[in-house]
Motif scaffolding. Structure first.
Motif, PDB file in Angstrom:
ATOM      1  N   LEU A 235       6.175  57.053  58.208  1.00 23.92           N
ATOM      2  CA  LEU A 235       5.481  58.057  58.635  1.00 23.92           C
ATOM      3  C   LEU A 235       6.291  59.314  58.790  1.00 23.92           C
ATOM      4  CD1 LEU A 235       2.721  56.279  60.823  1.00 23.92           C
ATOM      5  CD2 LEU A 235       2.443  57.282  58.622  1.00 23.92           C
ATOM      6  N   ILE A 236       7.534  59.212  59.589  1.00 23.74           N
ATOM      7  CA  ILE A 236       8.216  60.211  59.679  1.00 23.74           C
ATOM      8  C   ILE A 236       8.698  60.849  58.433  1.00 23.74           C
ATOM      9  CG2 ILE A 236      10.408  61.173  60.859  1.00 23.74           C
ATOM     10  CD1 ILE A 236       9.559  59.433  63.100  1.00 23.74           C
ATOM     11  N   GLU A 241       9.126  64.814  54.455  1.00 23.78           N
ATOM     12  CA  GLU A 241       8.843  65.380  52.950  1.00 23.78           C
ATOM     13  C   GLU A 241       8.020  66.412  52.585  1.00 23.78           C
ATOM     14  OE1 GLU A 241      10.663  63.903  49.849  1.00 23.78           O
ATOM     15  OE2 GLU A 241      11.932  63.863  51.455  1.00 23.78           O
ATOM     16  N   ARG A 242       6.521  66.036  53.186  1.00 27.25           N
ATOM     17  CA  ARG A 242       5.580  67.071  53.111  1.00 27.25           C
ATOM     18  C   ARG A 242       6.027  68.411  53.651  1.00 27.25           C
ATOM     19  NH1 ARG A 242       1.065  66.890  49.941  1.00 27.25           N
ATOM     20  NH2 ARG A 242       0.031  68.949  50.324  1.00 27.25           N
ATOM     21  N   ALA A 243       6.155  68.578  55.055  1.00 31.27           N
ATOM     22  CA  ALA A 243       6.464  69.607  55.568  1.00 31.27           C
ATOM     23  C   ALA A 243       7.704  70.656  54.756  1.00 31.27           C
ATOM     24  CB  ALA A 243       6.978  69.393  56.947  1.00 31.27           C
ATOM     25  N   SER A 246       6.777  72.341  51.798  1.00 27.02           N
ATOM     26  CA  SER A 246       5.895  73.471  52.180  1.00 27.02           C
ATOM     27  C   SER A 246       6.497  74.805  52.205  1.00 27.02           C
ATOM     28  CB  SER A 246       4.979  73.058  53.142  1.00 27.02           C
ATOM     29  OG  SER A 246       5.597  73.330  54.363  1.00 27.02           O
ATOM     30  N   PRO A 247       5.498  75.903  52.218  1.00 25.69           N
ATOM     31  CA  PRO A 247       6.127  77.281  52.679  1.00 25.69           C
ATOM     32  C   PRO A 247       7.004  77.363  53.978  1.00 25.69           C
ATOM     33  CG  PRO A 247       3.764  77.468  51.872  1.00 25.69           C
ATOM     34  CD  PRO A 247       3.992  75.998  52.009  1.00 25.69           C
ATOM     35  N   TRP A 248       6.596  76.407  55.016  1.00 26.51           N
ATOM     36  CA  TRP A 248       7.292  76.573  56.154  1.00 26.51           C
ATOM     37  C   TRP A 248       8.634  75.813  55.888  1.00 26.51           C
ATOM     38  CZ3 TRP A 248       9.224  72.045  59.223  1.00 26.51           C
ATOM     39  CH2 TRP A 248       9.318  72.490  60.471  1.00 26.51           C
ATOM     40  N   GLY A 249       8.877  74.806  55.058  1.00 25.70           N
ATOM     41  CA  GLY A 249      10.010  74.111  54.754  1.00 25.70           C
ATOM     42  C   GLY A 249      11.054  75.197  53.964  1.00 25.70           C
TER      43      GLY A 249
END
Lengths: 401, 379
Positions: A235-236, A241-243, A246-249
């Protein structure tokens, strides 16, 4: 028979997730990677249980559980260092905070004879997941407090401050008896759903299920804990990976590469660094919580700079900073080396004996030496680690092959 | 039209401000700045400058001392105890300062945080121990507890540790620097070196306590006001002062010292001016390592030798460096003394184990209020 099947399933599900996610997902066959992966994993689980003697299997499982816990902490460090370039060398502090918080959240206040030799500030008897959540939150708060004075300054200041906070957290857990039993270990940390493996199994389960679980021994519990830690790692991993894609990452990576230009693009550097630092620390706290519930008994001495901080840095650097799969791979490899060298020291003890009679007793320190040399070698010859950073920066962007 | 004196102050990165004259004619009518100051009771700029000023920090420290004094009165801590702790703190502070000076020099010249500096203290202490095992044992030089062999071992250990420090640079940091690695990577490699050194010390001497002179009596002088002071501690203080004076002469009176200060101030400029930075770096490591070894030996003389002694001194040393301003050896000296005294005084109020916490707290406070250090300039 049912015990055998349950154990095979507990082994097989994590394996299936691994096969499905890491190998078959590469083939781009959509849902089929899961539909194929899980049965494959289950089959493999059955096979492992059949082939490997139970003693060795139990040992391997404990090894994988620890490697998974270290993977989680390494993933947390990857958010901070790998993606944002924050130099945190006080991992042991967040590790310890997570472990002790979750322990105190889930443990009951000691009663009777236990109360004489165990002192703790509180014992809330909350469920396991609430304990883990609490560990993450408290860890995040500590990270915020550390980040506030240091994240605006040069990167070295954060390093110095984190070293300091890790030492102080350890000192507090060492000398405050009332908080978490001081220098004595805090024992009896509850294991999640341990009752499944007790005789008789949990009362709240239907009678039929109780019947199935009856043959399971308490010693088989690690099969279940393996499933828990693997789920947490998965899950982590997916969340990061998703975050990170994203623009944030992308802002985080931009800060790591070119802080000034990122600031000029109108990004609040301090806020993003703080978010990354806090998120990373929360993940480390979760790792600490899982460690506490696995070890059952923890004390301050577990969270030394070497065992709690340095080894995790070597894991991430070996696997490849900026790569989540690298963080996990590094954790497994280094933990394997760490455990494997215990056998090695037994082998070379006669040689050490020949050099000096005092040396064999000190041979555990050879491992420290080995890990330190390994880090320097990585820094000198392969600073990107085994896997190196992944170039893909967005979830919407398919890898070109 | 506004008069020609009016100008806009552009805040510079430094503390000075650059006045830029404004030409009202070149500005479009609507965007013209309103240069008239509104009347205000408190001059905000002035107040801000005052808050960030050195005087404020020093005043705050004095205020803290007064506050502590009041708490001490309430807790029944006697003046004699405070004095005793302060004297001991000055001695401990001088040891911290010996390490911190080298740390600050390395930090200034090479621009990375050296996390193995604490281990250099340990190395120095243990090398001296090893040498004393080889040297013939003489009579103690009363009133001190040690004999001449201790002095010889200490001087030799300083040289050897200097060489070890430069050896680390030669084997590791040099390559990383040449590759243009970030300061964080370099700091990580020093951390690796720290664990490397410590594991070697563990292997060679084991994890137990060691003493330079096992079981030799160490009588103390009874000074007025109940202050007890061992001759050894007097020696530590004198030697630390002597080394600092030597360092002062080296930095101020020799060409090498001048080059080192110039490099610490601005490495690029120093290189352009024709300073041989490789030589400066070599000397920086030698001096830093030598001073650290002296600190380690003195720490071992005062208490005992342990493989973790350097690691535990690392945090106070960094606090001293930050307090004094990175790259400023005199600031590190002052910082070391402040940290030493503060740590010792704190034991009158809180548990002794929290001594590193006191150093940490001071460091965080200074980072919040004046990150460039008490004596540093804004970078």
């Amino acid at each position: 028979m049912s015990a055998f099947l349950i154990k095979a399933a507990l082994l097989g599900i994590p394996l299936g997730i691994l096969i499905g996610r890491l190998l078959l997902a590469r083939l781009h066959i959509g849902l089929w990677s899961w539909l194929l992966g899980v049965p494959l994993g289950l089959g493999l689980g059955l096979g492992l249980l059949w082939v490997i003697p139970s003693g060795i299997l139990a040992y391997l499982i404990s090894l994988v559980i620890m490697a998974c816990i270290f993977s989680i902490i390494s993933l947390g460090l990857n958010v901070q260092w790998g993606y944002t370039g924050l130099f945190n060398i006080g991992i042991a502090g967040f590790f310890a905070i997570g472990a002790f918080t979750s322990a105190l959240f889930t443990k009951a206040m000691p009663t009777g004879v236990e109360a004489i030799y165990t002192k703790q500030a509180f014992g809330l008897q909350l469920p396991f997941l609430v304990g883990v959540l609490g560990a993450a939150i408290v860890s995040g708060i500590i990270a915020f407090l550390i980040g506030f004075p240091t994240l605006r300054l040069r990167e070295d200041y954060l390093a110095i401050a984190t070293i300091g906070i890790a030492e102080i957290i350890r000192l507090i857990f060492q000398s405050e008896r009332w908080l978490a039993n001081g220098p004595q270990p805090l024992r009896g940390i509850p294991r999640p759903l341990y009752c499944l493996f007790q005789d008789p199994p949990c009362e709240w389960l239907p009678k039929v299920v109780q019947g199935w679980l009856e043959p399971l021994e308490p010693t088989d519990y690690n099969f279940f804990y393996l499933l828990i830690v693997v789920l947490f790692v998965g899950l982590i991993y997916l969340a990061i990976e998703r975050a990170i894609r994203s623009p944030w990452g992308r802002v985080l990576r931009a800060i790591r590469e070119e802080e000034t230009s990122t600031a000029m693009s109108g990004k609040n550097i301090f806020a993003f660094k703080m978010q990354s630092f806090v998120v990373g620390a929360m993940i480390m706290g979760i790792g600490g919580a899982l460690y506490a519930h696995y070890m059952v008994s923890i004390d301050y001495a577990h969270f030394t700079p070497l065992y709690g901080t340095f080894i995790i840095w070597v894991m991430l650097m070996l696997g490849g900073s900026g790569n989540n799969r690298g963080a996990i791979l590094g954790a497994f490899l280094i933990w394997g080396v760490w455990v494997g060298t215990t056998f090695l020291t037994d082998l070379i003890n006669p040689l050490l004996e020949a050099i000096s009679p005092a040396l064999p007793a000190r041979s555990p320190y050879l491992r420290y030496l080995l890990i330190a040399i390994l880090l320097e070698a990585i820094l000198l010859w392969r600073p990107q680690g085994i896997l190196g950073e992944e170039k893909r920066v967005s979830v919407l962007f398919e890898e070109k092959r | 039209m506004p008069s020609k004196e009016e100008k806009i102050i552009i805040p510079n990165s430094g503390e000075e401000e650059i006045p830029v004259p404004l030409d009202p004619h070149s500005q479009p009518e609507l965007t013209r700045l309103d240069l008239k100051r509104r009347p205000c009771l408190i001059d905000i700029d002035k107040a801000k400058r005052f808050l960030s000023a050195r005087t404020f920090v020093i005043a705050a420290l004095v205020g803290l001392a007064v506050l502590l004094g009041l708490v001490a009165q309430a807790k029944g801590v006697t003046a004699g105890l405070i004095l005793r702790l302060a004297v001991y703190g000055v001695m401990l502070g001088s040891i911290i300062a010996l390490g911190a000076i080298g740390l600050s020099l390395v930090y200034g010249v090479l621009r990375f945080a050296n996390f193995c500096h604490g281990e250099l203290l340990t190395v120095g202490a243990y090398i001296a121990l090893g040498l004393m095992g080889v040297l013939p044992r003489g009579e103690p030089l009363r009133p001190f507890s040690f004999g001449w062999e201790f002095l010889v071992a200490m001087v030799a250990a300083m040289g050897i540790t200097g060489a070890v420090a430069y050896g680390l640079h030669w084997a590791l940091f040099r390559h990383l620097r040449r590759r243009g690695s970030s300061s964080a990577i370099l700091a990580m490699s020093t951390l690796g070196a720290a664990f490397f050194i410590r594991s070697i010390i563990y292997l060679a001497w084991g994890p137990d306590f060691r003493f330079y002179y096992w079981g030799r009596p160490r009588p103390a002088w009874q000074l007025p006001l109940g202050v007890r002071f061992r001759p050894d501690q007097f020696f530590i203080l004198c030697l630390a002062i002597g080394l600092v004076i030597l360092l002062y002469l080296l930095l101020e009176r020799t060409k090498m010292g001048k080059a080192m200060r110039a490099t610490a101030d601005n490495p690029e400029l120093a290189r352009i001016t024709g300073i041989d930075t490789a030589r400066v770096i070599r000397w920086t490591w030698m001096i830093g390592g030598g001073l650290a070894a002296a600190g380690g030996v003195l720490l071992g003389l005062d208490a005992q030798l342990r493989p973790e002694m350097g690691w535990w001194t690392l945090l106070p040393m960094f606090a001293a460096v930050i307090l004094g301003g990175i790259g400023n050896p005199y600031g590190a000296l002052a910082g070391g003394l402040i940290i030493g005294v503060a740590q010792q005084l704190s034991t009158a109020f809180i548990k002794t184990t929290y001594k590193p916490g006191v150093a940490f707290l001071i460091m965080i406070l200074i980072l919040l209020v004046r990150p460039q250090g008490l004596f540093g300039r804004r970078s």
